[in-house]
Design a protein around this motif. Structure first.
Motif, short mmCIF file in Angstrom:
data_model
loop_
_atom_site.label_atom_id
_atom_site.label_comp_id
_atom_site.label_asym_id
_atom_site.label_seq_id
_atom_site.Cartn_x
_atom_site.Cartn_y
_atom_site.Cartn_z
N PRO A 44 4.10 -13.42 4.93
CA PRO A 44 3.63 -14.32 3.88
C PRO A 44 2.15 -14.12 3.54
O PRO A 44 1.34 -15.05 3.60
CB PRO A 44 3.89 -15.70 4.48
N ARG A 45 1.80 -12.91 3.15
CA ARG A 45 0.40 -12.55 2.88
C ARG A 45 0.39 -11.22 2.14
O ARG A 45 1.44 -10.67 1.81
CB ARG A 45 -0.37 -12.44 4.19
N VAL A 46 -0.82 -10.69 1.93
CA VAL A 46 -0.94 -9.34 1.40
C VAL A 46 -0.26 -8.38 2.37
O VAL A 46 -0.41 -8.50 3.59
CB VAL A 46 -2.42 -8.96 1.23
N TRP A 47 0.48 -7.43 1.86
CA TRP A 47 1.26 -6.52 2.70
C TRP A 47 0.58 -5.15 2.78
O TRP A 47 -0.29 -4.81 1.98
CB TRP A 47 2.68 -6.42 2.19
N GLY A 48 1.01 -4.36 3.77
CA GLY A 48 0.38 -3.07 4.03
C GLY A 48 0.44 -2.10 2.87
O GLY A 48 -0.43 -1.25 2.71
N GLY A 49 1.47 -2.20 2.04
CA GLY A 49 1.65 -1.27 0.92
C GLY A 49 1.15 -1.80 -0.40
O GLY A 49 1.66 -1.39 -1.45
N VAL A 50 0.15 -2.69 -0.40
CA VAL A 50 -0.33 -3.28 -1.65
C VAL A 50 -0.81 -2.20 -2.63
O VAL A 50 -0.71 -2.36 -3.85
CB VAL A 50 -1.45 -4.31 -1.38
N ASN A 51 -1.30 -1.07 -2.10
CA ASN A 51 -1.76 0.00 -2.99
C ASN A 51 -0.62 0.61 -3.79
O ASN A 51 -0.83 1.17 -4.87
CB ASN A 51 -2.45 1.10 -2.19
N SER A 52 0.60 0.48 -3.29
CA SER A 52 1.77 0.96 -4.02
C SER A 52 1.91 0.20 -5.34
O SER A 52 2.17 0.79 -6.40
CB SER A 52 3.02 0.78 -3.16
N ALA A 53 1.70 -1.11 -5.30
CA ALA A 53 1.77 -1.93 -6.52
C ALA A 53 0.60 -1.64 -7.44
O ALA A 53 0.77 -1.50 -8.66
CB ALA A 53 1.81 -3.41 -6.15
N ILE A 54 -0.60 -1.55 -6.87
CA ILE A 54 -1.80 -1.31 -7.68
C ILE A 54 -1.72 0.03 -8.40
O ILE A 54 -1.99 0.14 -9.60
CB ILE A 54 -3.06 -1.38 -6.79
N THR A 55 -1.32 1.09 -7.66
CA THR A 55 -1.26 2.43 -8.23
C THR A 55 -0.19 2.54 -9.31
O THR A 55 -0.32 3.33 -10.24
CB THR A 55 -1.00 3.47 -7.11
N SER A 56 0.87 1.74 -9.20
CA SER A 56 1.95 1.78 -10.19
C SER A 56 1.67 0.88 -11.39
O SER A 56 2.57 0.59 -12.18
CB SER A 56 3.28 1.40 -9.55
N SER A 57 0.41 0.43 -11.51
CA SER A 57 -0.09 -0.32 -12.69
C SER A 57 0.33 -1.77 -12.75
O SER A 57 0.29 -2.39 -13.81
CB SER A 57 0.33 0.38 -14.00
#
Length: 398
Positions: free
Chosen positions: A280-293
């Motif tokens: 229930p927080r920021v997850w380890g793969g948050v860059n996956s969402a950011i990079t995919s716009s």
């Protein structure tokens, strides 16, 4: 706006800091660890060190609120387990600064694996059968109730801490007793869970505002650390719709607020989705969402300041990589690969293709080197090859 990003020694905080700066925000980063990764980023405007939220929770809250006032912080963007403490003290913190975290009761409902299991069973959501380890005087009796492979895990915890896969071929007593000794926690905190043969593993992220569903996102774990299942080190974005209604069924019912990551696996034989656990927080793969716009940081800020967050969209088949995590798993991946040449070639290809890493950006290179420096320091300090956290919660959030 001026944003405070916590847990600055994490790659997640680094990715969030870069995304916020790209949107024109003033970013202050902070952690209880000296020389944290984000302290070396040229995307931050300021940084400070706060008391540990684990060993000094009252000091952490007081210090954060003091900095909110003196630095004119508009929003706090928590990243890791300090999110739990900010949720617990939410009513106090929100008087002074914007924050987008759930109330504490629903927080614990999804974080405590035993409470989550009860909620999932009540709502007929598929999940691995879960039992308390304390209910077994002879651990070999587990094989009668859960034949086949099982996994042991703490009731609370993340980042692969305390995860253990006993071999069902051998005596469970001889394997589990040393595990409990090494884990050094009350046996009442340990659960034993049915292992699901896995076709694919997914991270499904949901974003809510005051109980209303706003957005979701998903990626496939191409490779985990460790390989048997853990944090995604190589990820590819995918369609979230097969998981959307399952997650909504749970989060709609408990009135969620903010973001959460739901881990799913698809059954290797039936293809059905099983909900494994929730962060229930920021997850380890948050860059996956950011990079995919996907403007996940923009949605967080809107929710934090009480503005209606608007849904967005993201590109599928976008691959991202936690570089240093992938390096750690390489020996295991190489040894288990049928083709050693193919395994080595795959890693070399990732160095030259367009796969974005969480850590290294050409316009902000210095944080990339912080993680291995911290890892080597902790190995040297603890005289072991398994790095440990600088500080952590010895009990549970309750």
């Amino acid at each position: 706006m001026k944003i405070l990003v916590t847990n600055a020694n994490s790659r997640m905080a680094l990715c969030i800091t870069r995304a916020l700066k790209k949107k024109g925000h003033d970013v202050v980063v902070a952690d209880y660890i000296k020389n944290s990764m984000c302290f070396f980023s040229n995307k931050k405007s300021d940084y400070f060190i706060y008391p540990s939220p684990y060993s000094d929770p009252d000091g952490f809250i007081s210090f954060i609120l003091e900095k909110v006032k003196t630095l004119n912080i508009d929003v706090v963007f928590p990243v890791h387990e300090e999110t739990f403490l900010l949720s617990k003290r939410k009513s106090e913190v929100e008087k002074h600064v914007g924050l987008a975290v759930p109330d504490y009761e629903p927080f614990l409902t999804v974080h405590n694996k035993d409470k989550l299991y009860d909620a999932l069973i009540q709502q007929s959501i598929k999940t691995p059968k879960t039992l308390y380890l304390k209910d077994f005087s002879d651990y070999n009796e587990i094989k009668m109730k859960l034949p086949g492979k099982v996994v042991l895990k703490p009731r609370q915890g993340g980042g692969n801490w305390g995860i253990f896969f006993p071999d069902p071929v051998f005596c469970y007593n001889e394997q589990i007793k040393p595990y409990l000794k090494d884990l050094n926690v009350d046996i009442a905190r340990v659960l034993v869970q049915e292992w699901i043969p896995t076709q694919e593993k997914y991270s499904h992220v949901v974003i809510y505002q005051n109980g209303q569903f706003i957005q979701d996102f998903a990626d496939i774990h191409v490779r985990d650390f460790p390989l048997s299942g853990g944090s995604g080190v190589l990820r590819k974005t995918c369609d979230a719709s097969p998981m959307t209604e399952i997650s909504k069924h749970l989060f709609d019912d408990i009135g969620w607020h903010g973001m959460a990551e739901v881990e799913y696996v698809s059954h290797a034989e039936t293809g059905e989705f099983y909900l494994i656990e929730i962060n229930p927080r920021v997850w380890g793969g948050v860059n996956s969402a950011i990079t995919s716009s996907l403007d996940i940081v923009g949605m967080y800020l809107d929710i934090a300041v009480g503005k209606r967050a608007m849904p967005g969209c993201y590109k599928t088949d976008v691959q991202t990589r936690w570089f240093w995590g992938d390096m750690r798993v390489f020996p295991e991946y190489f040894n288990k690969s049928k083709s050693k040449f193919g395994a080595a070639g795959h890693y070399l290809h990732l160095l030259i293709d367009k796969t974005k890493t969480d850590e290294f950006y050409w316009d902000d290179p210095m944080p990339f080197f912080a993680w291995p420096c911290h890892t080597l320091y902790k190995m040297f300090k603890n005289r072991g090859f398994q790095p440990v956290a600088y500080d952590s919660l010895t009990g549970e959030w309750d």
